[in-house]
Scaffold this motif. Structure first.
Motif, mmCIF file in Angstrom:
data_model
loop_
_atom_site.group_PDB
_atom_site.id
_atom_site.type_symbol
_atom_site.label_atom_id
_atom_site.label_comp_id
_atom_site.label_asym_id
_atom_site.label_seq_id
_atom_site.Cartn_x
_atom_site.Cartn_y
_atom_site.Cartn_z
ATOM 1 N N PRO A 126 0.797 -1.219 0.000
ATOM 2 C CA PRO A 126 0.000 0.000 0.000
ATOM 3 C C PRO A 126 0.836 1.278 0.000
ATOM 4 O O PRO A 126 1.799 1.421 0.754
ATOM 5 N N SER A 127 0.457 2.162 -0.879
ATOM 6 C CA SER A 127 0.932 3.544 -0.888
ATOM 7 C C SER A 127 -0.299 4.410 -1.052
ATOM 8 O O SER A 127 -1.407 3.904 -1.268
ATOM 9 N N ALA A 128 -0.109 5.712 -0.983
ATOM 10 C CA ALA A 128 -1.259 6.604 -1.154
ATOM 11 C C ALA A 128 -1.877 6.478 -2.537
ATOM 12 O O ALA A 128 -3.002 6.921 -2.756
ATOM 13 N N ALA A 129 -1.151 5.852 -3.475
ATOM 14 C CA ALA A 129 -1.657 5.751 -4.844
ATOM 15 C C ALA A 129 -2.799 4.755 -4.978
ATOM 16 O O ALA A 129 -3.705 4.959 -5.785
ATOM 17 N N ILE A 130 -2.774 3.661 -4.219
ATOM 18 C CA ILE A 130 -3.629 2.536 -4.577
ATOM 19 C C ILE A 130 -5.027 2.651 -3.979
ATOM 20 O O ILE A 130 -5.262 3.323 -2.983
ATOM 21 N N THR A 131 -5.943 1.933 -4.596
ATOM 22 C CA THR A 131 -7.371 2.136 -4.364
ATOM 23 C C THR A 131 -7.795 1.851 -2.936
ATOM 24 O O THR A 131 -8.629 2.566 -2.364
ATOM 25 N N VAL A 132 -7.253 0.789 -2.338
ATOM 26 C CA VAL A 132 -7.709 0.426 -0.997
ATOM 27 C C VAL A 132 -7.479 1.547 0.003
ATOM 28 O O VAL A 132 -8.316 1.790 0.893
ATOM 29 N N THR A 133 -6.382 2.294 -0.149
ATOM 30 C CA THR A 133 -6.123 3.399 0.785
ATOM 31 C C THR A 133 -7.128 4.526 0.585
ATOM 32 O O THR A 133 -7.485 5.219 1.536
ATOM 33 N N LYS A 134 -7.603 4.697 -0.627
ATOM 34 C CA LYS A 134 -8.565 5.763 -0.909
ATOM 35 C C LYS A 134 -9.955 5.397 -0.356
ATOM 36 O O LYS A 134 -10.715 6.268 0.080
ATOM 37 N N LEU A 135 -10.272 4.111 -0.385
ATOM 38 C CA LEU A 135 -11.521 3.666 0.248
ATOM 39 C C LEU A 135 -11.497 3.949 1.742
ATOM 40 O O LEU A 135 -12.498 4.400 2.320
ATOM 41 N N ILE A 136 -10.366 3.662 2.385
ATOM 42 C CA ILE A 136 -10.268 3.918 3.822
ATOM 43 C C ILE A 136 -10.318 5.422 4.092
ATOM 44 O O ILE A 136 -10.940 5.868 5.062
ATOM 45 N N TRP A 137 -9.673 6.211 3.232
ATOM 46 C CA TRP A 137 -9.751 7.677 3.379
ATOM 47 C C TRP A 137 -11.206 8.134 3.310
ATOM 48 O O TRP A 137 -11.638 8.969 4.118
ATOM 49 N N LEU A 138 -11.965 7.580 2.366
ATOM 50 C CA LEU A 138 -13.368 7.961 2.222
ATOM 51 C C LEU A 138 -14.142 7.592 3.486
ATOM 52 O O LEU A 138 -14.948 8.388 3.990
ATOM 53 N N ARG A 139 -13.896 6.406 4.009
ATOM 54 C CA ARG A 139 -14.544 5.990 5.257
ATOM 55 C C ARG A 139 -14.210 6.943 6.403
ATOM 56 O O ARG A 139 -15.094 7.319 7.195
ATOM 57 N N ASP A 140 -12.960 7.338 6.503
ATOM 58 C CA ASP A 140 -12.513 8.158 7.629
ATOM 59 C C ASP A 140 -12.938 9.620 7.512
ATOM 60 O O ASP A 140 -13.189 10.274 8.532
ATOM 61 N N ASN A 141 -13.008 10.132 6.289
ATOM 62 C CA ASN A 141 -13.205 11.569 6.102
ATOM 63 C C ASN A 141 -14.590 11.960 5.589
ATOM 64 O O ASN A 141 -15.025 13.084 5.822
ATOM 65 N N GLU A 142 -15.261 11.054 4.902
ATOM 66 C CA GLU A 142 -16.586 11.350 4.368
ATOM 67 C C GLU A 142 -17.509 10.155 4.634
ATOM 68 O O GLU A 142 -17.910 9.447 3.710
ATOM 69 N N PRO A 143 -17.815 9.894 5.906
ATOM 70 C CA PRO A 143 -18.576 8.684 6.250
ATOM 71 C C PRO A 143 -19.944 8.605 5.586
ATOM 72 O O PRO A 143 -20.406 7.503 5.266
ATOM 73 N N GLU A 144 -20.596 9.738 5.367
ATOM 74 C CA GLU A 144 -21.903 9.690 4.723
ATOM 75 C C GLU A 144 -21.775 9.225 3.281
ATOM 76 O O GLU A 144 -22.592 8.431 2.786
ATOM 77 N N ALA A 145 -20.756 9.715 2.576
ATOM 78 C CA ALA A 145 -20.520 9.269 1.204
ATOM 79 C C ALA A 145 -20.147 7.791 1.185
ATOM 80 O O ALA A 145 -20.625 7.014 0.343
#
Length: 485
Positions: A126-145
């Motif tokens: 994992p790096s900031a580039a890959i999709t799984v990290t972006k899913l977790i970012w979405l969970r952490d920062n935009e829970p409604e989305a």
């Protein structure tokens, strides 16, 4: 009437289309349309902008066409997250591969399991580039989305969905998500459950097609939007670098250097490569094998920046660099202008060392080109350390390959001729090869061999530039401990 195929390259910066004849691969026409400009660390685009650019590029390429379009394939920037709701509507702008805001999430994943575990399980750390990290970012920062997410795609999946109405992908792009095993051809929903959330993930993910499978046909409505014949076959598509490898005819032993917004050095093998250090992305290719690669965030945008600072155009910058005094203590650049992916330093910044009152603008130009090239050559040497042969051709692609300075510096650093081939748009050409293979009922590998591009330039090594290698490594690694400057 002549039959043609359309190859699409939906990159970070633009959508490029090539139209090629079905039988010989001869280039008939091209088209291009821009994408919105992004500025990392936050790098996002509305997927609808990709779709409108694709329509514009295809219409541009086919406006005077008298032939019949019988096949289409899409290559696109990898890793980005397209999150959709139950109706298929995009929930928010897509986070792109070069968005580094999920750096903390990536670091947490590595800390939890270790780089060796990730390499063994999915071939990529994992790096900031890959999709799984972006899913977790979405969970952490935009829970409604995040709560609304019912379908997850990367860019080429989404564009193929718009063309055909089918939710499909291929193993090359799937292997860059962080939750797919190319070895077993399975989605690792267990990883998503463990790292993202307890969800029924499998229905949210696209079907993974084989390398020579079709994805469906262009729908009648889309054909009308594109201005092409209805019913054209759509191939599985793939990641941009993966299809570029086919476009340039990369063979065993060959090394590809892609010089675009990002820099990538890659090779093709028939065996998986699992780097326990996490430096190599052991992703799949589009023919059933593997495409181990090292990707940097900073490539031609580095020399774009140097050109802007020196108030010169790109051709002048290249001439300045090639005329510079190559004193061993000349300035060197660790080219981490917007953070870095290889090595994984999302918060790093560029560092220029060796300045004196005698430093010339020529040397500053040279530092820009050498800084990019040294980072990529470091990647090639990592590939070699894993037993990947590098005794074949060195092929340069992307916009940077047009610069004589990049060609000469890479030739000097590797000690091998640097070649360019008649595939200036390698990804679009590779996509056209894939489309032709599906229409003709042949393998992508077979059509790649038939359409092998001719060599357009050869730049032989002229000098040994490795006198700055250890200075470069020392400078480049200064931020490895987490310090920023």
């Amino acid at each position: 009437m002549t039959d043609v195929v359309v190859g699409v390259d939906s990159s970070t910066q633009s959508c490029t289309v090539e139209v090629r004849t079905l039988d010989t691969g001869e280039l008939v026409s091209t088209g291009r349309a821009p994408h919105p400009v992004t500025h990392p660390p936050v790098s996002e685009q509305d997927p609808e902008a990709w779709w409108h650019a694709l329509i514009a590029a295809v219409r541009d390429a086919t406006k005077d066409l008298t032939a019949r379009v019988v096949g289409v394939a899409v290559g696109a920037q990898c890793h980005g997250l397209v999150a959709m709701d139950a109706s298929g509507e995009v929930i928010r702008p897509a986070k792109l591969w070069n968005d580094t805001t999920s750096g903390p999430q990536a670091a947490a994943l590595v800390a939890k399991f270790g780089t060796a575990w990730w390499a063994e399980q999915v071939g990529i750390t994992p790096s900031a580039a890959i999709t799984v990290t972006k899913l977790i970012w979405l969970r952490d920062n935009e829970p409604e989305a995040f709560a609304r997410v019912r379908h997850v795609a990367v860019p080429h999946d989404w564009l193929t969905y718009r063309l055909t109405g089918r939710r499909v992908t291929d193993r090359s792009d799937a292997s860059g998500t962080g939750y797919f095993s190319a070895d077993t051809m399975t989605w690792r929903t267990d990883i998503l459950t463990e790292t993202v959330a307890e969800r029924n993930w499998l229905p949210m993910l696209p079907e993974v097609l084989g390398p020579d499978d079709g994805a469906g046909r262009v729908t009648a409505q889309v054909a009308a939007e594109l201005g092409i014949d209805g019913g054209a076959v759509v191939a599985a598509g793939g990641g941009d670098q993966h299809l570029a490898a086919q476009g340039i005819g990369l063979g065993t032993g060959d090394i590809g250097y892609s010089l675009g917004t990002s820099g990538v050095v890659f090779a093709t093998t028939d065996r998986p490569v699992k780097d326990p250090t996490g430096g190599i992305d052991g992703v799949a290719n589009v023919t059933g094998g593997y495409l181990p690669l090292v990707c940097t965030l900073n490539s031609t945008k580095v020399t774009d920046t140097i050109a802007r600072l020196l108030s010169v155009d790109h051709a002048t910058l290249s001439r300045l660099a090639l005329s510079a005094d190559r004193a061993p203590d000349r300035p060197i650049l660790a080219a981490y202008l917007d953070g870095e992916r290889s090595p994984r330093l999302p918060h790093a910044r560029g560092m220029l060392a060796g300045l004196t009152t005698a430093t010339s603008r020529e040397q500053l130009a040279l530092a820009g080109f050498e800084g990019v090239a040294l980072g990529l050559v470091r990647g090639e040497r990592l590939l070699s350390s894993h037993g990947i042969p590098t005794n074949g051709r060195t092929i340069l692609i992307g916009g940077g390959a047009r610069a004589a300075a990049y060609r000469q510096i890479i030739a000097d650093l590797t000690g091998r001729p640097a070649l360019t081939v008649e595939a200036p748009e390698g990804t679009a050409r590779g996509a056209a090869i894939q489309a032709a293979a599906v229409v003709r009922g042949e393998t992508v590998a077979a059509v790649t061999a038939q359409w092998a591009p001719r060599v357009t330039s050869t730049t032989d090594p002229a000098t040994d530039r490795n006198d700055i290698w250890h200075r470069y490594l020392h400078l480049a690694d200064l931020q490895a401990g987490g310090d920023t400057f």
